[in-house]
Design a protein around this motif. Structure first.
Motif, mmCIF file in Angstrom:
data_model
loop_
_atom_site.group_PDB
_atom_site.id
_atom_site.type_symbol
_atom_site.label_atom_id
_atom_site.label_comp_id
_atom_site.label_asym_id
_atom_site.label_seq_id
_atom_site.Cartn_x
_atom_site.Cartn_y
_atom_site.Cartn_z
ATOM 1 N N SER A 61 15.270 5.786 29.369
ATOM 2 C CA SER A 61 15.966 4.579 29.836
ATOM 3 C C SER A 61 15.115 3.323 29.680
ATOM 4 N N ASP A 62 13.835 3.485 29.355
ATOM 5 C CA ASP A 62 12.942 2.340 29.181
ATOM 6 C C ASP A 62 13.242 1.680 27.833
ATOM 7 N N PRO A 63 13.730 0.438 27.818
ATOM 8 C CA PRO A 63 14.104 -0.210 26.549
ATOM 9 C C PRO A 63 12.912 -0.515 25.653
ATOM 10 N N ILE A 64 11.714 -0.474 26.220
ATOM 11 C CA ILE A 64 10.518 -0.772 25.420
ATOM 12 C C ILE A 64 10.229 0.354 24.427
ATOM 13 N N ILE A 65 10.615 1.585 24.799
ATOM 14 C CA ILE A 65 10.322 2.741 23.948
ATOM 15 C C ILE A 65 11.300 2.763 22.777
ATOM 16 N N GLN A 66 10.774 2.598 21.579
ATOM 17 C CA GLN A 66 11.603 2.575 20.382
ATOM 18 C C GLN A 66 11.856 3.998 19.870
ATOM 19 N N SER A 67 12.906 4.134 19.073
ATOM 20 C CA SER A 67 13.291 5.464 18.574
ATOM 21 C C SER A 67 12.185 6.086 17.730
ATOM 22 N N ARG A 68 11.476 5.265 16.952
ATOM 23 C CA ARG A 68 10.409 5.813 16.113
ATOM 24 C C ARG A 68 9.318 6.447 16.972
ATOM 25 N N ALA A 69 9.012 5.807 18.108
ATOM 26 C CA ALA A 69 7.981 6.342 18.994
ATOM 27 C C ALA A 69 8.461 7.640 19.652
ATOM 28 N N ALA A 70 9.716 7.646 20.092
ATOM 29 C CA ALA A 70 10.254 8.838 20.751
ATOM 30 C C ALA A 70 10.285 10.023 19.794
ATOM 31 N N LEU A 71 10.771 9.805 18.572
ATOM 32 C CA LEU A 71 10.829 10.891 17.590
ATOM 33 C C LEU A 71 9.426 11.309 17.162
ATOM 34 N N GLY A 72 8.505 10.352 17.112
ATOM 35 C CA GLY A 72 7.121 10.690 16.787
ATOM 36 C C GLY A 72 6.493 11.562 17.855
ATOM 37 N N ASN A 73 6.828 11.294 19.124
ATOM 38 C CA ASN A 73 6.318 12.124 20.215
ATOM 39 C C ASN A 73 6.834 13.555 20.110
#
Length: 238
Positions: free
Chosen positions: A209-221
């Motif tokens: 829900s944190d808008p700062i976290i971008q999709s690239r970062a989430a998928l990279g994690n």
């Protein structure tokens, strides 16, 4: 059925890890149903005394609503009396609500080796990535395997089975166009959901829900965690 308890008894009931027995709540031959169950339990006691036993009292939707608790409790009492000293886990189920999904998910969850270790690792991963919730689904059935995180803000207690049904319908639509389902990203003004394969047997769903976290970062994690969880899965299998 008779062959199971006579000529094939020792073969079928030897080295059993799990017995899942389903009772039709509307059966007109209840005594015979329990006689068969008793035969299964006797065979399990003799050949596989460490087996886990699960009983589903099925088609509960056909029972008058104000009678469901009493009838289910009566069936459970009979199951327990015929199983002593074994302790079956009992579920009331129907195909028309979430109960059947919850029962099978609970059964799968109980069979995962070192499930607490897996949960602890998911919790750490959830905290490290600032995700609201992380859930593992079994690859083929999309049954919920293990949840992680605290589910902050999650108000719908049936969200797992709803998500499972949505994904299974989407996979079916993909197959009709000869496409293979691989991953999914759903973004909203208030949250984002990422669904991707984690190991050979599981999919992971990350809710952020944190808008700062971008999709690239989430998928990279998720990609970074893949090898770690593959090792955990392999150690569980061994």
């Amino acid at each position: 059925m008779e062959n199971y308890f006579t000529s094939q008894r020792d073969h079928i009931f030897r080295n059993v890890e799990v017995l899942i027995y389903i009772f039709d709540v509307e059966s007109r031959e209840l005594d015979r149903d329990f006689d068969y169950f008793q035969s299964c339990i006797d065979a399990i006691k003799q050949n596989s005394k460490d087996a886990k036993i699960f009983c589903l009292v099925h088609k509960m939707d056909l029972v008058q609503e104000d009678l469901r608790d009493r009838i289910f409790d009566d069936r459970v009492a009979q199951i327990m009396s015929r199983s002593h000293p074994l302790q079956p886990t009992c579920f009331r189920t129907s195909i028309w609500d979430e109960t059947l999904y919850q029962a099978w998910s609970s059964i799968v969850y109980s069979l995962i080796p070192n499930v607490k270790l897996l949960e602890a690792n998911l919790d750490k991963f959830c905290a490290a990535t600032d995700a609201d919730e992380i859930i593992l689904f079994e690859k083929t059935t999309f049954l919920t395997n293990v949840p992680g995180g605290d589910g902050t803000g999650a108000l719908d207690s049936h969200r797992f089975e709803k998500i499972s049904n949505i994904i299974k319908q989407f996979k079916l639509s993909c197959s009709k166009t000869q496409a293979q389902f691989s991953a999914m990203e759903v973004r909203h003004a208030n949250f984002a959901v990422y669904l991707d394969m984690l190991t050979a047997n599981t999919y992971i769903m990350m809710v952020v829900s944190d808008p700062i976290i971008q999709s690239r970062a989430a998928l990279g994690n998720i990609a970074s965690a893949r090898r770690h969880f593959e090792k955990l899965e392999m150690s569980n299998i061994r």
